[in-house]
Scaffold this motif. Structure first.
Motif, PDB file in Angstrom:
ATOM      1  N   GLY A 113      50.150  61.947  32.294  1.00 49.01           N
ATOM      2  CA  GLY A 113      50.465  60.556  32.588  1.00 49.01           C
ATOM      3  C   GLY A 113      49.225  59.676  32.640  1.00 49.01           C
ATOM      4  N   ASP A 114      48.050  60.300  32.637  1.00 51.43           N
ATOM      5  CA  ASP A 114      46.814  59.513  32.655  1.00 51.43           C
ATOM      6  C   ASP A 114      46.587  58.847  31.304  1.00 51.43           C
ATOM      7  N   ASN A 115      46.201  57.588  31.334  1.00 51.85           N
ATOM      8  CA  ASN A 115      45.766  56.893  30.127  1.00 51.85           C
ATOM      9  C   ASN A 115      44.265  57.114  29.992  1.00 51.85           C
ATOM     10  N   VAL A 116      43.849  57.513  28.808  1.00 52.18           N
ATOM     11  CA  VAL A 116      42.435  57.849  28.610  1.00 52.18           C
ATOM     12  C   VAL A 116      41.913  57.251  27.309  1.00 52.18           C
ATOM     13  N   LEU A 149      41.523  55.653  32.510  1.00 52.08           N
ATOM     14  CA  LEU A 149      41.783  54.253  32.853  1.00 52.08           C
ATOM     15  C   LEU A 149      42.464  54.196  34.227  1.00 52.08           C
ATOM     16  N   PRO A 150      42.386  53.052  34.897  1.00 52.66           N
ATOM     17  CA  PRO A 150      42.971  52.944  36.248  1.00 52.66           C
ATOM     18  C   PRO A 150      44.452  53.331  36.253  1.00 52.66           C
ATOM     19  N   LEU A 186      47.288  66.412  43.019  1.00 52.84           N
ATOM     20  CA  LEU A 186      47.859  65.317  42.255  1.00 52.84           C
ATOM     21  C   LEU A 186      48.766  65.937  41.192  1.00 52.84           C
ATOM     22  N   VAL A 187      49.982  65.427  41.077  1.00 47.73           N
ATOM     23  CA  VAL A 187      50.957  65.997  40.145  1.00 47.73           C
ATOM     24  C   VAL A 187      50.967  65.238  38.829  1.00 47.73           C
ATOM     25  N   ALA A 188      51.034  63.941  38.909  1.00 45.82           N
ATOM     26  CA  ALA A 188      51.152  63.135  37.702  1.00 45.82           C
ATOM     27  C   ALA A 188      50.723  61.713  38.023  1.00 45.82           C
ATOM     28  N   ALA A 189      50.335  60.984  36.979  1.00 40.33           N
ATOM     29  CA  ALA A 189      49.917  59.597  37.153  1.00 40.33           C
ATOM     30  C   ALA A 189      50.885  58.676  36.436  1.00 40.33           C
ATOM     31  N   ASN A 190      50.946  57.467  36.934  1.00 44.36           N
ATOM     32  CA  ASN A 190      51.681  56.392  36.248  1.00 44.36           C
ATOM     33  C   ASN A 190      53.170  56.650  36.097  1.00 44.36           C
ATOM     34  N   LEU A 191      53.772  57.340  37.075  1.00 41.10           N
ATOM     35  CA  LEU A 191      55.230  57.481  37.080  1.00 41.10           C
ATOM     36  C   LEU A 191      55.842  56.206  37.652  1.00 41.10           C
ATOM     37  N   ASP A 192      57.060  55.904  37.229  1.00 41.41           N
ATOM     38  CA  ASP A 192      57.779  54.734  37.746  1.00 41.41           C
ATOM     39  C   ASP A 192      58.904  55.113  38.686  1.00 41.41           C
TER      40      ASP A 192
END
Ligand code: GDP
Ligand code: ZN
Length: 299
Positions: free
Chosen positions: A41-44, A54-55, A71-77
């Motif tokens: 889920g990370d933007n790179v 990226l943030p 940390l499991v995942a980034a940028n989930l909605d």
């Protein structure tokens, strides 16, 4: 940003490497250090072998069996809370609070609606949670009820599912994204693995729109502990008190003067049994926090 450093999205994490999906549709494996901190889920931005992260919009964490936080995942909605008949009580409330605290929109998936007695469970869940979260009754074995859920996920959403073992999360994921091919009913699949085995975390685009992240260890072990403050702010059913604020900003809705929740309970706009459930969880969270504090103090 120049054209030589396209934006990428981490769609799989294999411990020592990650798979990056670029804006232009190409995919590439990039080696990473074990403690690089990159997650699905990370933007790179990839330059050679170097990933620049990226943030993040959101971060979802879990606590493992030993108590460490990951940390499991980034940028989930969104976070899907999966339940079925006989799910343990209290899980839904805690998961809703944890999701809200992580800025994810929670939703409820009631699985196994093919079983007898589900009507009662559904009626009960609707009564308690309808005003707080969307509810999707489904049957993963009968593949029924999926259209509204798929529509919800397709509204530009990236999500993940949590729920206790046996509620049917693997079955549900298999229906939503057939390419994932998870083993159903394999309770000990990950437990017996040696510690050199890396759990693969993956992000899947659904054919009907939206994306799902699957992290096997997360599915069963669940979320990090919630704090007293988070519980008091996000307990489902206490939303009414957003327009009638408590006098104290950090109100625990117990005996504080000018507490909006207490007055709503008195007016029966919040059911007494919901308030009792809140108090039960509050006491548990308080004693967990106190125990953690005295541990930290000793160390
Ligand atoms: P998980 O531990 O949450 O991943 O659950 P699984 O997907 O492994 O399913 C646990 C058990 O519940 C299996 O025996 C499944 O066949 C069964 N199951 C899953 N979904 C349904 C459903 O919709 N209805 C019924 N009756 N059983 C289901
Ligand atoms: Zn209050």
């Amino acid at each position: 940003m120049n054209s030589f450093t396209p934006n990428g999205l981490i769609v799989a994490h294999h411990g020592i490497s990650v798979e990056v999906l670029y804006d232009n549709g190409q995919r590439r494996m990039v080696r990473v250090k074990r403690n690089s901190g990159h997650v699905v889920g990370d933007n790179v931005i990839v330059t050679g072998e170097v990933l620049k992260r990226l943030p993040r919009r959101t971060e979802l964490r879990r606590r493992d069996a030993r108590g460490s936080v990951h940390l499991v995942a980034a940028n989930l909605d969104v976070l899907g809370i999966v339940v079925a008949p006989l799910s343990p009580g209290g899980f839904i409330d805690r998961a809703i609070v944890a999701a809200q605290s992580a800025k994810l929109q929670p939703f409820l998936v009631v699985n196994k609606c093919d079983l007898d007695g589900t009507a009662e469970l559904l009626a009960e869940l609707s009564r308690v949670y309808k005003g707080s979260v969307p509810i999707f009754p489904i049957s993963a074995v009968e593949r029924s009820g999926f259209a509204p859920l798929e529509e919800f996920l397709s509204e530009g959403h990236r999500g993940a599912f949590v729920g206790t073992t046996g509620v049917g999360k693997s079955s549900l994921l298999n229906v939503l994204c057939p390419d994932i091919d998870l083993k159903v009913g394999s309770l000990s699949l990950y437990k017996g693995m040696g510690r050199h085995t890396t759990t693969v975390s993956t992000l899947h685009a659904l054919s009907t729109g939206g994306e799902l992240v699957d992290t096997p260890g997360f599915r069963d072990f669940g979320l990090v502990d919630i704090t007293v403050e988070e519980l008091a702010e996000y307990f489902p059913g206490f939303e009414n008190h957003r327009d009638v604020a408590c006098k104290f900003r950090n109100c625990r809705h117990r005996t504080e003067p000018g507490c909006a929740v207490l007055s709503l309970v008195e007016q029966q706009r919040i059911p007494a049994e919901r308030y009792e459930t809140y108090m039960t969880i509050l006491k548990e969270v308080e004693s967990l926090q106190a125990a953690a504090r005295s541990r930290d103090w000793k160390n």
